[in-house]
Scaffold this active site. Structure first.
Site, PDB file in Angstrom:
ATOM      1  N   TYR A 250      96.351 -27.197 -14.175  1.00 22.58           N
ATOM      2  CA  TYR A 250      94.962 -27.014 -14.086  1.00 22.58           C
ATOM      3  C   TYR A 250      95.022 -26.065 -13.443  1.00 22.58           C
ATOM      4  O   TYR A 250      93.143 -25.853 -13.811  1.00 22.58           O
ATOM      5  CB  TYR A 250      95.377 -27.686 -13.131  1.00 22.58           C
ATOM      6  CG  TYR A 250      95.727 -29.161 -13.110  1.00 22.58           C
ATOM      7  CD1 TYR A 250      95.417 -29.587 -14.306  1.00 22.58           C
ATOM      8  CD2 TYR A 250      95.421 -30.941 -12.378  1.00 22.58           C
ATOM      9  CE1 TYR A 250      96.589 -31.356 -14.831  1.00 22.58           C
ATOM     10  CE2 TYR A 250      95.631 -31.885 -11.843  1.00 22.58           C
ATOM     11  CZ  TYR A 250      95.817 -32.233 -13.537  1.00 22.58           C
ATOM     12  OH  TYR A 250      96.248 -33.826 -13.284  1.00 22.58           O
TER      13      TYR A 250
ATOM     14  N   CYS B 179      98.893 -22.970  -3.690  1.00 22.73           N
ATOM     15  CA  CYS B 179      99.870 -23.688  -5.031  1.00 22.73           C
ATOM     16  C   CYS B 179     100.718 -24.181  -4.362  1.00 22.73           C
ATOM     17  O   CYS B 179     101.730 -23.558  -3.799  1.00 22.73           O
ATOM     18  CB  CYS B 179      99.453 -22.498  -6.046  1.00 22.73           C
ATOM     19  SG  CYS B 179     100.379 -23.259  -7.497  1.00 22.73           S
TER      20      CYS B 179
ATOM     21  N   CYS C 220      98.175 -30.884  -4.447  1.00 24.84           N
ATOM     22  CA  CYS C 220      97.992 -29.899  -5.607  1.00 24.84           C
ATOM     23  C   CYS C 220      96.867 -29.528  -4.751  1.00 24.84           C
ATOM     24  O   CYS C 220      95.682 -30.241  -4.768  1.00 24.84           O
ATOM     25  CB  CYS C 220      97.414 -30.570  -6.822  1.00 24.84           C
ATOM     26  SG  CYS C 220      96.910 -29.332  -7.769  1.00 24.84           S
TER      27      CYS C 220
ATOM     28  N   GLU D 215     106.994 -23.811 -13.689  1.00 24.81           N
ATOM     29  CA  GLU D 215     107.349 -24.605 -14.896  1.00 24.81           C
ATOM     30  C   GLU D 215     108.215 -25.023 -15.705  1.00 24.81           C
ATOM     31  O   GLU D 215     109.086 -25.625 -16.144  1.00 24.81           O
ATOM     32  CB  GLU D 215     106.253 -25.583 -15.911  1.00 24.81           C
ATOM     33  CG  GLU D 215     104.418 -25.894 -14.536  1.00 24.81           C
ATOM     34  CD  GLU D 215     105.402 -27.339 -14.005  1.00 24.81           C
ATOM     35  OE1 GLU D 215     106.135 -28.071 -15.339  1.00 24.81           O
ATOM     36  OE2 GLU D 215     105.005 -27.959 -12.970  1.00 24.81           O
TER      37      GLU D 215
ATOM     38  N   HIS E  10     103.334 -24.995  -6.892  1.00 27.21           N
ATOM     39  CA  HIS E  10     103.892 -24.613  -7.537  1.00 27.21           C
ATOM     40  C   HIS E  10     104.499 -23.043  -6.754  1.00 27.21           C
ATOM     41  O   HIS E  10     106.270 -23.033  -6.879  1.00 27.21           O
ATOM     42  CB  HIS E  10     103.754 -23.711  -8.851  1.00 27.21           C
ATOM     43  CG  HIS E  10     103.611 -24.949  -9.556  1.00 27.21           C
ATOM     44  ND1 HIS E  10     102.406 -25.979  -9.542  1.00 27.21           N
ATOM     45  CD2 HIS E  10     104.215 -25.489 -10.304  1.00 27.21           C
ATOM     46  CE1 HIS E  10     103.027 -26.732 -10.865  1.00 27.21           C
ATOM     47  NE2 HIS E  10     103.438 -26.137 -11.707  1.00 27.21           N
TER      48      HIS E  10
ATOM     49  N   ASP F 111     100.805 -34.302  -8.386  1.00 33.99           N
ATOM     50  CA  ASP F 111     100.694 -33.250  -8.931  1.00 33.99           C
ATOM     51  C   ASP F 111     100.449 -32.968 -10.058  1.00 33.99           C
ATOM     52  O   ASP F 111     100.650 -33.727 -11.117  1.00 33.99           O
ATOM     53  CB  ASP F 111     102.247 -32.080  -8.819  1.00 33.99           C
ATOM     54  CG  ASP F 111     101.364 -30.654  -8.637  1.00 33.99           C
ATOM     55  OD1 ASP F 111     100.340 -30.108  -8.291  1.00 33.99           O
ATOM     56  OD2 ASP F 111     102.336 -29.988  -9.032  1.00 33.99           O
ATOM     57  N   SER F 112      99.904 -31.234 -11.508  1.00 33.65           N
ATOM     58  CA  SER F 112      99.896 -31.392 -11.937  1.00 33.65           C
ATOM     59  C   SER F 112     101.111 -31.353 -13.170  1.00 33.65           C
ATOM     60  O   SER F 112     101.279 -30.957 -14.297  1.00 33.65           O
ATOM     61  CB  SER F 112      98.617 -29.405 -12.959  1.00 33.65           C
ATOM     62  OG  SER F 112      99.903 -29.195 -11.926  1.00 33.65           O
TER      63      SER F 112
HETATM   64  N1  DGL Z   1     100.345 -27.314  -7.845  1.00 31.32           N
HETATM   65  C1  DGL Z   1      99.494 -27.142  -8.287  1.00 31.32           C
HETATM   66  C2  DGL Z   1      97.898 -26.588  -7.041  1.00 31.32           C
HETATM   67  O1  DGL Z   1      98.957 -26.519  -6.003  1.00 31.32           O
HETATM   68  C3  DGL Z   1      98.314 -26.599  -9.602  1.00 31.32           C
HETATM   69  C4  DGL Z   1      98.910 -25.725 -10.069  1.00 31.32           C
HETATM   70  C5  DGL Z   1      98.398 -25.342 -12.277  1.00 31.32           C
HETATM   71  O2  DGL Z   1      98.577 -27.449 -12.377  1.00 31.32           O
HETATM   72  O3  DGL Z   1      97.381 -24.584 -12.258  1.00 31.32           O
HETATM   73  O4  DGL Z   1      97.401 -25.753  -7.072  1.00 31.32           O
END
Ligand code: DGL
Length: 264
Positions: free
Chosen positions: A43, A184, A74, A152, A186, A11-12
């Site tokens: 990302y 997402c 991600c 984060e 996160h 993941d990012s």
């Molecule tokens: N966790 C990521 C996703 O599922 C990326 C979030 C990001 O880096 O902007 O999209």
């Protein structure tokens, strides 16, 4: 024959830990390698080509460490790169896509909301999921800017996080959504905050258990499962600060582990 090689996960940042938690629970005998590209998170607001390049670099680092399958934990990287990765590397990939299908199947009001990053909404994958699975259902979408950064930083309960979520959800609630899809990885870390705003009548869908089940099926089908008596484990790497990530891993994934720094 058992395959002791690790499953790669990336993941990012820490978002993929929501998927890793589900993977560890579902597949306790597997070894995992998790790479967080924290030097370059988020990302979501980046151009698709750049996310694709980052995804290639992380994939190559996982393959160099012997990954037998790669979980793109991600949504943004999956939207930008999954198809491309599958065509470029001789390994199986399991990616994320917003869980519009289960949302459309269970909504009673016929209105569902999706939260995801701008890059995820721009990708073909999202358009195809909506087209295939959301016939007859209204799908509202919102990219909560700044939310990944708050998460984060561990600021799950900050006034900023609350305000970002309120701004995302209030218009959707006014339109009658009864389901929120977390597009997402996160976002599962702020489910309590989302539920507090949305109220008990709204179902929040976290796709991690379904993705973990899919990884289990693919490993089984391909004969890639680890020995059923093996004691699995996780190796963590970050392009950012290893000490900080070790703390995040302890709090968010419940794993006490060293974290190694990796340069991509
Ligand atoms: N966790 C990521 C996703 O599922 C990326 C979030 C990001 O880096 O902007 O999209």
């Amino acid at each position: 024959m058992a395959d002791p090689r690790p499953v790669g996960v990336f993941d990012s940042g820490i978002g993929g830990l929501s998927v890793l938690r589900a993977l560890i629970e579902r597949l306790p005998n597997e070894e995992f390698i998790y790479i967080a590209d924290q030097a370059r998170v988020p990302y979501g607001p980046r151009p698709i080509e750049q996310v694709r390049r980052f995804s290639e670099q992380v994939t190559e680092a996982l393959l160099a460490r012997g990954a037998k399958l790669v979980v793109v934990a991600c949504n943004t990287a999956s939207a930008a790169a999954l198809k491309h990765l599958r065509g470029s590397y001789p390994v199986l990939f399991v990616g994320m896509e917003p869980a519009v299908k289960p949302a459309a199947e269970t909504t009673r009001t016929g209105v569902v909301g999706v939260l995801a990053t701008p890059a995820t909404f721009q990708g073909e994958l999202y358009a195809s999921v909506v087209e295939r699975f959301a016939q007859g259902v209204r799908v509202l979408q919102h990219a909560p800017l700044g939310l990944v950064e708050e998460i984060e930083a561990g600021r799950f309960e900050s006034p900023e996080t609350h305000e970002i979520l309120e701004r995302a959800l209030a218009p959707m609630l006014a339109e009658g959504i009864d389901t929120v899809v977390l597009g997402c990885t996160h976002y599962p870390f702020v489910i309590p905050q989302i539920e507090a705003i949305a109220g008990p009548g709204v179902r929040v869908i976290d796709p991690s258990p379904a993705v973990a089940a899919q990884v289990g099926r693919v490993l089984e089908q391909e004969g890639l499962r680890a020995d059923p008596v093996a004691r699995g484990g996780v190796q963590f790497l970050t392009t950012g600060d290893p000490a900080r990530m070790a703390e995040q891993v302890r709090v968010l994934a419940g794993v006490q582990s060293e974290v190694e720094r990796v340069d991509l």
